[in-house]
Design a protein around this motif. Structure first.
Motif, PDB file in Angstrom:
ATOM      1  N   LYS A  15       0.829  -1.210   0.000  1.00  0.00           N
ATOM      2  CA  LYS A  15       0.000   0.000   0.000  1.00  0.00           C
ATOM      3  C   LYS A  15       0.857   1.251   0.000  1.00  0.00           C
ATOM      4  CE  LYS A  15      -2.179  -0.440   3.848  1.00  0.00           C
ATOM      5  NZ  LYS A  15      -1.770  -1.605   4.589  1.00  0.00           N
ATOM      6  N   THR A  16       1.823   1.235   0.890  1.00  0.00           N
ATOM      7  CA  THR A  16       2.650   2.418   1.048  1.00  0.00           C
ATOM      8  C   THR A  16       3.474   2.691  -0.201  1.00  0.00           C
ATOM      9  OG1 THR A  16       2.745   1.843   3.371  1.00  0.00           O
ATOM     10  CG2 THR A  16       4.247   3.527   2.612  1.00  0.00           C
ATOM     11  N   SER A  17       3.982   1.614  -0.783  1.00  0.00           N
ATOM     12  CA  SER A  17       4.768   1.795  -2.004  1.00  0.00           C
ATOM     13  C   SER A  17       3.895   2.360  -3.117  1.00  0.00           C
ATOM     14  CB  SER A  17       5.354   0.456  -2.457  1.00  0.00           C
ATOM     15  OG  SER A  17       6.168  -0.061  -1.442  1.00  0.00           O
ATOM     16  N   ILE A 117       2.698  -7.189  -9.689  1.00  0.00           N
ATOM     17  CA  ILE A 117       2.536  -7.941 -10.926  1.00  0.00           C
ATOM     18  C   ILE A 117       3.905  -8.229 -11.559  1.00  0.00           C
ATOM     19  CG2 ILE A 117       2.199  -5.921 -12.390  1.00  0.00           C
ATOM     20  CD1 ILE A 117       0.369  -9.288 -12.691  1.00  0.00           C
ATOM     21  N   ASP A 118       4.899  -7.497 -11.123  1.00  0.00           N
ATOM     22  CA  ASP A 118       6.261  -7.778 -11.610  1.00  0.00           C
ATOM     23  C   ASP A 118       6.757  -9.136 -11.117  1.00  0.00           C
ATOM     24  OD1 ASP A 118       8.090  -6.471  -8.978  1.00  0.00           O
ATOM     25  OD2 ASP A 118       5.999  -5.900  -9.273  1.00  0.00           O
ATOM     26  N   LEU A 119       6.080  -9.675 -10.141  1.00  0.00           N
ATOM     27  CA  LEU A 119       6.456 -10.999  -9.626  1.00  0.00           C
ATOM     28  C   LEU A 119       5.478 -12.063 -10.115  1.00  0.00           C
ATOM     29  CD1 LEU A 119       7.315  -9.997  -5.930  1.00  0.00           C
ATOM     30  CD2 LEU A 119       8.890 -10.274  -7.840  1.00  0.00           C
ATOM     31  N   SER A 140     -13.904  -2.555  -9.898  1.00  0.00           N
ATOM     32  CA  SER A 140     -12.986  -2.697 -11.017  1.00  0.00           C
ATOM     33  C   SER A 140     -11.728  -3.371 -10.495  1.00  0.00           C
ATOM     34  CB  SER A 140     -12.598  -1.333 -11.591  1.00  0.00           C
ATOM     35  OG  SER A 140     -13.721  -0.502 -11.660  1.00  0.00           O
ATOM     36  N   HIS A 141     -11.020  -3.987 -11.404  1.00  0.00           N
ATOM     37  CA  HIS A 141      -9.795  -4.658 -10.992  1.00  0.00           C
ATOM     38  C   HIS A 141      -8.630  -4.237 -11.875  1.00  0.00           C
ATOM     39  CE1 HIS A 141      -6.783  -7.879 -10.849  1.00  0.00           C
ATOM     40  NE2 HIS A 141      -7.104  -7.929  -9.571  1.00  0.00           N
ATOM     41  N   PHE A 142      -7.484  -4.016 -11.278  1.00  0.00           N
ATOM     42  CA  PHE A 142      -6.280  -3.659 -12.037  1.00  0.00           C
ATOM     43  C   PHE A 142      -5.092  -4.421 -11.475  1.00  0.00           C
ATOM     44  CE2 PHE A 142      -9.028  -0.057 -12.574  1.00  0.00           C
ATOM     45  CZ  PHE A 142      -8.819   0.354 -13.878  1.00  0.00           C
ATOM     46  N   TYR A 143      -4.162  -4.687 -12.366  1.00  0.00           N
ATOM     47  CA  TYR A 143      -2.879  -5.183 -11.877  1.00  0.00           C
ATOM     48  C   TYR A 143      -1.936  -4.002 -11.752  1.00  0.00           C
ATOM     49  CZ  TYR A 143      -4.222 -10.021 -12.452  1.00  0.00           C
ATOM     50  OH  TYR A 143      -4.843 -11.227 -12.319  1.00  0.00           O
ATOM     51  N   THR A 144      -1.193  -4.005 -10.696  1.00  0.00           N
ATOM     52  CA  THR A 144      -0.290  -2.875 -10.495  1.00  0.00           C
ATOM     53  C   THR A 144       1.092  -3.377 -10.088  1.00  0.00           C
ATOM     54  OG1 THR A 144      -0.907  -2.722  -8.171  1.00  0.00           O
ATOM     55  CG2 THR A 144      -2.100  -1.315  -9.699  1.00  0.00           C
ATOM     56  N   SER A 145       2.047  -2.497 -10.315  1.00  0.00           N
ATOM     57  CA  SER A 145       3.369  -2.726  -9.759  1.00  0.00           C
ATOM     58  C   SER A 145       3.943  -1.381  -9.365  1.00  0.00           C
ATOM     59  CB  SER A 145       4.279  -3.393 -10.793  1.00  0.00           C
ATOM     60  OG  SER A 145       5.627  -3.268 -10.379  1.00  0.00           O
ATOM     61  N   ALA A 146       4.093  -1.207  -8.081  1.00  0.00           N
ATOM     62  CA  ALA A 146       4.665   0.055  -7.626  1.00  0.00           C
ATOM     63  C   ALA A 146       6.115   0.134  -8.063  1.00  0.00           C
ATOM     64  CB  ALA A 146       4.558   0.170  -6.109  1.00  0.00           C
ATOM     65  N   LYS A 147       6.735  -1.023  -8.084  1.00  0.00           N
ATOM     66  CA  LYS A 147       8.150  -1.065  -8.434  1.00  0.00           C
ATOM     67  C   LYS A 147       8.363  -0.609  -9.872  1.00  0.00           C
ATOM     68  CE  LYS A 147      12.050  -4.231  -8.156  1.00  0.00           C
ATOM     69  NZ  LYS A 147      12.408  -5.632  -7.859  1.00  0.00           N
ATOM     70  N   GLN A 148       7.541  -1.152 -10.774  1.00  0.00           N
ATOM     71  CA  GLN A 148       7.726  -0.818 -12.192  1.00  0.00           C
ATOM     72  C   GLN A 148       6.765   0.276 -12.639  1.00  0.00           C
ATOM     73  OE1 GLN A 148       7.376  -4.593 -14.168  1.00  0.00           O
ATOM     74  NE2 GLN A 148       9.409  -5.262 -13.473  1.00  0.00           N
TER      75      GLN A 148
END
Lengths: 206, 720
Positions: A15-17, A117-119, A140-148
């Protein structure tokens, strides 16, 4: 238009990322800076509407679960975050949804974010299950990656669009969106409508 | 050192005195502070029954003192801290003479004794806080023109009316009056009498009787004036509430002449109440077609001159005064030194608009140093001949002073003083004053508006009108275990205060927008409108909240007694079992003391709320770990802070108080967020993270059991 978004999710799902990446566009694997990232403001334009998102991060640990309502009351939207590599975290999402619907009601807009999602290779939460669930609860649904930095803009934009649309509908016909206290929410507007449906004749200043 | 001690004797006690007065009105009974531990309290209660008269409690006076001290500090209002003066001083353009931005609405308004030509400025209110001490004369800001626009074209507010009552040969007109200084107010009416027929209503304020202002006159005098009329009586009246602004329409009659400076035909007599040994200043004079008898001649050019009382006719007697021989003097800035008290008094007087203020300069050492550093410049000013081109040189001088004050680390009051002088001399500012000054300026500005009689009456009426359950009712509710009722009452009363303050805030924000933006524009760092709004709001809530504080605390503390007790019970065990996340396990001593000082101690709820944010920042600073601090961490840290006693023994009530006073527009924002975090922390301790029905019953039983009534009534108890 000020909109409150509450970030919910089990501890350490990112969450924080997400907040950091989305608001400040920062991501640190070894988070060294100690800037606080629990409440943030973000201005966003939805169509012609200037919206100000107040994003409230929440404590995700199980021991604080019961305190949730203190954070999410009055929220216009909720971003529920789970970690795709952790099935337990998705179970938690179901719990949140139930709770939100029960306590805040159907007015709250929900977006579910499958983070990390990067993993992908470590995925433990089945996509079909998630999508079906999201649909069934009107989220709604989304894939996220804070890293990327993937999917975050989309996530928040979707949420903001929904919230703005809902708020507009709520205030449509109301005397003025400005003066309507937020806390009262829709009930208050209804009262206003029936009470002085025409233009405000007098005493509107207070 | 000396500046610190001066702080106490100087202007600060004005505000405090004023507040004491306010407090005394609504709060004759002193209150307990939260410091006592529970047992202690219960014991006392046993002896006292639920008598509110707690004269025996040793810590009361302390608590009140510290309350006041806090308020004093938070107010930081002293004559020398009022940079806002520059605003109204600068209102009439410095070189303008008789042209006024305001319409001439009140041609024959001044009281007959005034030797000055009638000022065309219609609205000017002076409030004398301490009439006995002339150095404490406050000149509230002239109402800015935008405010006037509202006043003169009030959207929904009626003007004051003139009532003409025809009477036959001294028949009674059928009204009784009372004086609520400085107003004469209609107290009652004889049904069917001439006054009632004429449209006068109970509560109307009479501004004029037969064209003569009533400001400050005695009851006898006002009655005499009415009864001495033989054929007709003209009453100018206005409704007090709910039309506060209409009062301002006739406010010209509220003018009281400034003390300290007197005009004796073309000469200025300046009183030095403090037995000054030194005096000097700058005078701005107009030269040109000075009409001798006309009174409204227009000087063509404006000069500024420095004068020194040593070279003027100066009588060095203790209560000395001296005369200046300047023709057509427009404005003065005068400095005197009180050798005994070692302080400077700077006075400004605008001859035309009759605006007068003076202010002590604290931080005398700095001021002396300033003077020394300015030595060379000063000399050159002394050398300026009376007929010379002084303006540019003076401007240069002022600029130099400005730079010096800004670049050296001077006492803040010197800076605010400078702002006044700059503005007085219309010297443009280009350098940013310290940012904190803006807030001080804002609160001073607002406070001075509130000091105007009209607002005083408004506030007082509000305080009088608000209904609060009496002590006995609270006792009954507590006995019957109707604590929810108390909670509701607390919310209602608090809500009313919040809304009223909000209303006044809007009034000031709208009416004084040009002033506020002027103030704002002096600061290079941008300050959001919401900052201004919340500062204005904060200042307004001071007199409001002070008056009702004890009543509200009583409601809240009694209403939320059970959760408060539960928390006290749970604390010891949780202390040993509860651990913040690993990377956050440290003592947090700075954060705890910050919370104590900025959340638990302050009096105003809005200060408490701001205090929570400041604690969150201290946490950030004190944090020794490397990971980002997140909500996952803040909540446990706040729990830790509260477990360690940071929130005192009534933390549940504390949170409820803050919630009541959190403004709507802040609810979703940062303040709302951090307050929610503290609320969650308190809630966590209350229920230990579990359901608490049983425990609650237990506490209830306990409160109802053996200790029953003694322990029940959680007495007064400030949440301060």
């Amino acid at each position: 238009m000020r909109l409150k978004v509450v970030l919910l999710g089990e501890g350490r799902v990112g969450k924080t990322s997400i907040l950091f990446r989305y608001i400040r566009n920062e991501f640190q694997e070894k988070q060294q800076s100690t800037l606080q990232a629990s409440y943030m403001d973000k201005r966003i334009k939805v169509g012609s509407v200037d919206a100000q998102l107040s994003v409230w991060d929440t404590a995700g640990q199980e021991r604080f679960h019961a305190l949730g309502p203190i954070y999410y009351r009055d929220a216009d939207g909720a971003l529920l975050v789970y970690d795709i590599t952790n099935s337990e975290s998705f179970t938690k999402v179901r719990k949140w949804v139930k709770e939100l619907r029960k306590i805040v009601g159907n007015d709250i807009n929900i977006v579910i974010a499958g983070n990390k999602i990067d993993l992908e290779r470590n995925r433990q939460v089945s996509e079909a299950e998630v999508l079906e669930y999201a649909k069934s609860v009107g989220a709604s649904h989304f894939y996220t990656s804070a890293k990327q930095n993937l999917g975050l803009e989309e996530c928040f934009n979707e949420l903001a669009t929904k919230m703005v649309a809902q708020n507009k509908a709520k205030f449509a016909g109301g005397v003025a969106g400005l003066g309507v206290p937020k806390g009262g929410k829709s009930k208050l507007v209804v009262v206003d409508d029936t009470g002085g449906g025409k233009k405000s004749g007098g005493g509107s200043c207070c | 050192m000396s500046s610190v001690s001066n702080d106490d004797n100087n202007g600060n006690n004005i505000s405090v005195d004023d507040l004491i007065e306010l407090e005394n009105k609504t709060e004759n009974k002193t209150e307990n502070k939260t410091e006592n531990n529970l047992e202690n309290k219960t014991e006392k209660r046993r002896n006292n029954d639920y008598d509110e008269d707690e004269g025996g409690d040793g810590d009361e006076s302390d608590s009140d003192d510290s309350d006041l001290k806090n308020l004093r500090e938070s107010l930081a209002l002293s004559p020398s801290d009022l940079p806002v003066d520059d605003l109204h001083l600068s209102l009439p353009p410095s070189t303008s003479t008789s042209s006024s931005p305001l319409p001439q609405s009140h041609p024959q308004s001044l009281s007959p004794s005034t030797p000055l030509p009638t000022s065309p400025l219609g609205l000017r209110l002076y409030t004398t806080l301490k009439a006995s001490n002339p150095s404490y004369v406050y000149t509230p800001p002239l109402l800015p023109s935008s405010f006037l626009n509202i006043v003169q074209h009030p959207p929904e507010l009626p003007h004051s009316e003139i009532v003409r009552l025809e009477i036959e040969n001294k028949t009674p007109i059928g009204l009784t009056l009372r004086v609520q200084y400085p107003y004469v107010i209609v107290h009652s009416l004889t049904p069917g009498g001439p006054a009632e027929k004429g449209g006068v209503k109970v509560g109307d304020v009479l501004f004029e009787i037969n064209g003569i202002g009533t400001n400050g006159i005695s009851l006898e005098e006002s009655v005499k004036r009415i009864s001495s009329s033989s054929s007709h009586i003209l009453l100018t009246h206005s409704r007090l509430l709910p039309h506060p602004l209409s009062l301002l329409l006739s406010s010209h009659s509220l003018i009281t002449p400034p003390s300290g400076i007197e005009i004796i035909t073309k000469q200025i007599r300046i009183y030095n109440e403090r037995g000054s040994m030194f005096g000097g200043g700058v005078v701005e004079v107009g030269e040109g077609k000075g009409g001798e008898g006309g009174g409204d001649s227009v000087p063509e050019r404006i000069y500024r001159r420095h004068y020194d009382s040593l070279t003027s006719s100066f009588h060095p007697s203790p209560s000395s005064s001296f005369l200046l021989n300047f023709k057509h003097a427009r404005r003065f800035i005068h400095t005197t030194l009180n050798v005994y008290k070692k302080e400077y008094v700077v006075s400004c007087y605008d001859v035309e608009s009759r605006v007068f203020w003076n202010s002590e300069v604290r931080g005398e050492e700095e001021f002396v140093r300033l003077r020394e550093e300015l030595g060379a410049e000063r000399k050159s000013i002394f050398q300026i001949g009376l007929g010379g081109k002084t303006k540019s040189e003076l401007d240069k001088f002022i600029k130099k002073v400005t730079t010096l004050i800004y670049t050296s680390n001077l006492h803040p009051s010197s800076v605010s003083l400078l702002l006044k002088i700059q503005s007085f001399l219309s010297t443009p500012t280009h350098l940013p004053p310290p940012p904190s000054l803006l807030l001080t300026s804002l609160s001073s500005y607002t406070f001075r508006i509130l000091l105007m009689p009209v607002f005083q009456v408004l506030l007082q009426n509000f305080l009088d009108s608000i209904t609060i359950p009496k002590q006995e009712e609270i006792i009954v509710k507590v006995k019957n275990n109707e604590r929810e009722g108390l909670q509701r009452e607390a919310k209602r009363v608090g809500g009313e205060i919040r809304e009223f303050a909000e209303k006044i805030k809007r009034l000031i924000m709208q009416g004084c927008s040009s002033d506020l933006s002027l103030l704002h524009s002096r600061f290079l760092t941008p300050v959001s409108e919401s900052t201004i709004a919340s500062e204005v709001y904060r200042t307004i809530s001071i007199p409001l909240y002070t008056g009702l504080r004890s009543s509200i605390s009583r409601l809240i503390v009694n209403g939320y007694r059970i959760p408060d007790v539960l928390i006290l019970k749970n604390t010891p065990s949780l202390k040993t079992t509860f651990k913040p996340p690993k990377h956050c396990q440290q003592t947090w001593s700075k954060s705890i003391s910050n919370f104590k000082n900025n959340v638990t101690t302050p009096i105003l709820p809005s200060d408490k709320i701001n205090g929570i944010i400041s604690t969150s920042k201290v946490i950030e600073k004190e944090y020794k770990g490397t990971e980002h601090l997140a909500a996952d961490d803040y909540l446990p840290i706040f729990i830790h802070i509260i477990l360690e006693g940071g929130a005192g023994e009534r933390c549940y009530s504390l949170v409820e108080l803050c919630k009541i006073f959190l403004r709507e527009e802040e609810r979703l924002g940062e303040k709302g967020y951090w307050l929610a975090t503290v609320e969650a922390a308190v809630e966590f301790i209350r229920c230990k993270g579990e359901e608490v029905k049983e425990e609650e019953e237990e506490v209830k039983d306990e409160l109802f059991g053996k200790e029953r009534l003694e322990g029940l009534l959680a007495q007064s108890g400030f949440l301060g």
